[in-house]
Design a protein around this motif. Structure first.
Motif, short mmCIF file in Angstrom:
data_model
loop_
_atom_site.label_atom_id
_atom_site.label_comp_id
_atom_site.label_asym_id
_atom_site.label_seq_id
_atom_site.Cartn_x
_atom_site.Cartn_y
_atom_site.Cartn_z
N TYR A 52 -27.50 -45.67 -7.42
CA TYR A 52 -27.81 -46.04 -9.16
C TYR A 52 -28.13 -47.42 -9.09
N LEU A 53 -29.06 -47.68 -10.12
CA LEU A 53 -29.44 -48.88 -10.73
C LEU A 53 -29.86 -48.80 -12.06
N ASN A 54 -29.51 -49.92 -12.79
CA ASN A 54 -30.17 -49.81 -14.17
C ASN A 54 -30.61 -51.23 -14.49
N ARG A 55 -31.20 -51.64 -15.57
CA ARG A 55 -31.91 -52.85 -16.32
C ARG A 55 -30.94 -54.01 -16.10
N GLU A 56 -29.70 -53.58 -16.42
CA GLU A 56 -28.54 -54.80 -16.57
C GLU A 56 -28.37 -55.44 -14.98
N ILE A 57 -28.16 -54.46 -14.23
CA ILE A 57 -28.01 -54.66 -12.74
C ILE A 57 -28.97 -55.56 -12.28
N VAL A 58 -30.10 -55.03 -12.42
CA VAL A 58 -31.44 -55.60 -12.10
C VAL A 58 -31.77 -56.98 -12.51
N ALA A 59 -31.47 -57.02 -13.57
CA ALA A 59 -31.84 -58.29 -14.37
C ALA A 59 -30.98 -59.37 -13.67
N ASP A 60 -29.58 -59.06 -13.23
CA ASP A 60 -28.79 -60.07 -12.54
C ASP A 60 -28.97 -59.96 -10.89
N SER A 61 -28.27 -60.25 -10.20
CA SER A 61 -28.32 -60.08 -8.79
C SER A 61 -28.09 -58.62 -8.15
N ILE A 62 -29.20 -58.13 -7.62
CA ILE A 62 -29.08 -56.60 -7.05
C ILE A 62 -28.07 -56.65 -5.81
N PHE A 63 -28.07 -57.78 -5.15
CA PHE A 63 -27.41 -58.09 -3.72
C PHE A 63 -26.06 -58.06 -4.08
N ASP A 64 -25.73 -58.85 -5.06
CA ASP A 64 -24.29 -58.85 -5.43
C ASP A 64 -23.73 -57.76 -5.94
N TYR A 65 -24.32 -57.04 -6.67
CA TYR A 65 -24.06 -55.38 -6.95
C TYR A 65 -23.78 -54.50 -6.09
N VAL A 66 -24.79 -54.36 -5.02
CA VAL A 66 -24.86 -53.45 -3.98
C VAL A 66 -23.67 -54.11 -3.03
N GLN A 67 -23.37 -55.18 -2.65
CA GLN A 67 -22.23 -55.79 -1.70
C GLN A 67 -20.85 -55.58 -2.54
N GLY A 68 -20.75 -55.80 -3.72
CA GLY A 68 -19.49 -55.74 -4.64
C GLY A 68 -19.33 -54.29 -5.02
N ALA A 69 -19.96 -53.56 -5.69
CA ALA A 69 -19.67 -52.41 -6.21
C ALA A 69 -19.79 -51.35 -5.27
N PRO A 98 -32.26 -50.19 7.43
CA PRO A 98 -33.17 -50.59 6.37
C PRO A 98 -32.83 -50.09 4.96
N PHE A 99 -32.71 -50.74 4.07
CA PHE A 99 -32.30 -50.40 2.79
C PHE A 99 -32.99 -51.04 1.43
N ASP A 100 -33.63 -51.89 1.81
CA ASP A 100 -34.47 -52.46 0.67
C ASP A 100 -35.84 -53.25 1.43
N TYR A 101 -36.79 -52.68 0.93
CA TYR A 101 -38.19 -53.31 0.95
C TYR A 101 -38.89 -53.93 -0.09
N SER A 102 -39.17 -55.30 0.05
CA SER A 102 -39.63 -55.94 -1.15
C SER A 102 -41.00 -56.77 -0.91
N ARG A 103 -41.77 -56.70 -1.65
CA ARG A 103 -43.05 -57.64 -1.61
C ARG A 103 -42.88 -58.63 -2.70
N ILE A 104 -42.80 -59.93 -2.35
CA ILE A 104 -43.08 -60.79 -3.39
C ILE A 104 -44.31 -61.65 -3.41
N THR A 105 -44.85 -62.01 -4.36
CA THR A 105 -45.88 -62.79 -4.67
C THR A 105 -45.58 -64.20 -5.48
N TYR A 106 -45.86 -65.37 -4.91
CA TYR A 106 -45.20 -66.60 -5.32
C TYR A 106 -46.29 -67.34 -6.25
#
Lengths: 236, 236
Positions: B148-165, B212-220
């Motif tokens: 589960y994810l929502n906009r609040e979690i995602v606006a903050d740190s997803i990693f903190d949520y994943v590791q914490g909750a 693997p649990f997260d694949y991300s593409r970042i454009t700087y």
DNA sequence: TTGTATAATTGTACCGGTACAATTATACTA
DNA sequence: TAGTATAATTGTACCGGTACAATTATACAA
């Protein structure tokens, strides 16, 4: 060579030779221990080294597993930064444009922690991987630490020479990365157009005693430079 | 928190608090040992951790010294890659463009080691550092691991949520970097022009069990992204 | 003063041990 | 069959010790 480094090298060699894949399991600690005839702490240290290198990962209660990324075209960022003498199976060559003794500019002196009146070697190269233009490099060596360089040494690996013939040991480095556009000169060396995108990395290499001895600026060919960085973390 | 991590954190805090500079000497091993009331192995492990983090370097026969780079504008590449929750004193905010459950494309599924019929969360964000556009990010989370994810979690740190909750632990990651030109869409998000230079980083994050649990593409944003990488080596 | 042996300092390699936590396999239960 | 308690497996934290190599300080000689 230290015992734990030797063991680590042998394990890595074993993995490559058997062509093990991501997730493949290695023998358990106790077996590795007797297999290489070393104590538990030594084998642990060797495995820790391989873990940092991104070769394996360890899972408590489960085992030791091979870690391997699956993108052949990508080079390890650190292997291109002087840490390994080889790039695996890829051939690294250089066109040496300049090797000379000069006085450093202010920024160079600052990065090397020396005075503008101190001597430095200036080395300018264009480097190729498998015959393709890879990067343009301008680097400065503190002459008090590296008293002699010539075109032969520079065409090969400067780091191997410095560590071998001079007997100094390289400790750590700070790399500063940014993206920008090519100047006309750079574009000329790389066979690209002015204002083409590029990755620039400035690196300050320190000896193991903490003294900077090499400051280098590398401008990469954006089409031929793809890097992989394997990270372990979070650290704490 | 483990004892050696605790000690490492305290030593780092001590360095920051006293504002020690590159080359400043720390107390000798034996003193640190009694000061923190731990065994030699534990203090050694703590120091090793700090050495890997680039906070100190150790010199046999001489002492333990502070290591610190001197370019304030540069962020640690790893701190921007989910490893630290904070960026020091800089504020990190996000515009969330999308949070939704979908089926992954072939490449995404391949990078995550799942099937195209498996569910993933798709998260799309534009991120800001101190109010300036920093990067555009598109990332995919394996729903079987992150249910589960929502906009609040995602606006903050997803990693903190994943590791914490969720109580899962992040193990390691593979980062693939390359330089290129912006597409029109990307340029729009970053407030730049089409074909402006950019750094792209794809990262595959693994749990400590190797999945693997997260694949991300970042454009700087090429003008607002400057990175520092502190390396220790050569490894062997 | 300058160089050179000598000694003290100091971190690292390597050994071996106990305790424990996470995982996985097994046996049991419903 | 499926879930659950239990046991075996396995890597990691932490302890303490000896030996040693690199550095730095000291004493001595030229």
């Amino acid at each position: 060579m230290l015992k734990y480094q030797q063991v680590a090298a042998e394990i890595e060699q074993y993995i490559n030779q058997k062509d093990l894949k991501q997730g493949d399991k290695l023998p358990v600690l106790e077996q590795l221990m007797s297999q290489y005839a070393v104590s538990k702490s030594t084998i642990t240290k060797a495995l820790e080294l391989l873990e940092r290198k991104g070769v394996i990962f360890q899972l408590r209660g489960s085992g030791i597993f091979v870690r391997r990324h699956n993108r052949p075209g990508y080079m390890s960022l650190f292997s291109t930064q002087g840490f390994k003498s080889n790039l695996g199976d890829r051939a690294l060559t250089s066109d040496v444009l300049d090797v000379s003794v000069t006085k450093p500019h202010t920024t160079v002196a600052q990065n090397l922690g020396i005075d503008v009146t101190d001597d430095v070697y200036r080395v300018e190269r264009v480097r190729f991987v498998d015959g393709e233009v890879f990067c343009y490099e301008e680097s400065y060596y503190v002459k008090a630490i590296v008293p002699y360089l010539n075109r032969e040494i520079v065409a090969d690996s400067i780091f191997d020479y410095v560590q071998g013939a001079l007997g100094v040991t390289i400790g750590f480095s700070d790399m500063y990365m940014q993206v920008g556009r090519l100047t006309a000169t750079e574009a000329g060396y790389l066979g690209l157009q002015t204002d083409d995108p590029t990755l620039r990395i400035e690196t300050i290499f320190h000896l193991s005693n903490g003294k900077p001895f090499d400051y280098s600026r590398i401008t990469y060919h954006f089409e031929h430079s793809q890097f992989v960085v394997q990270a372990n973390g979070p650290f704490m």
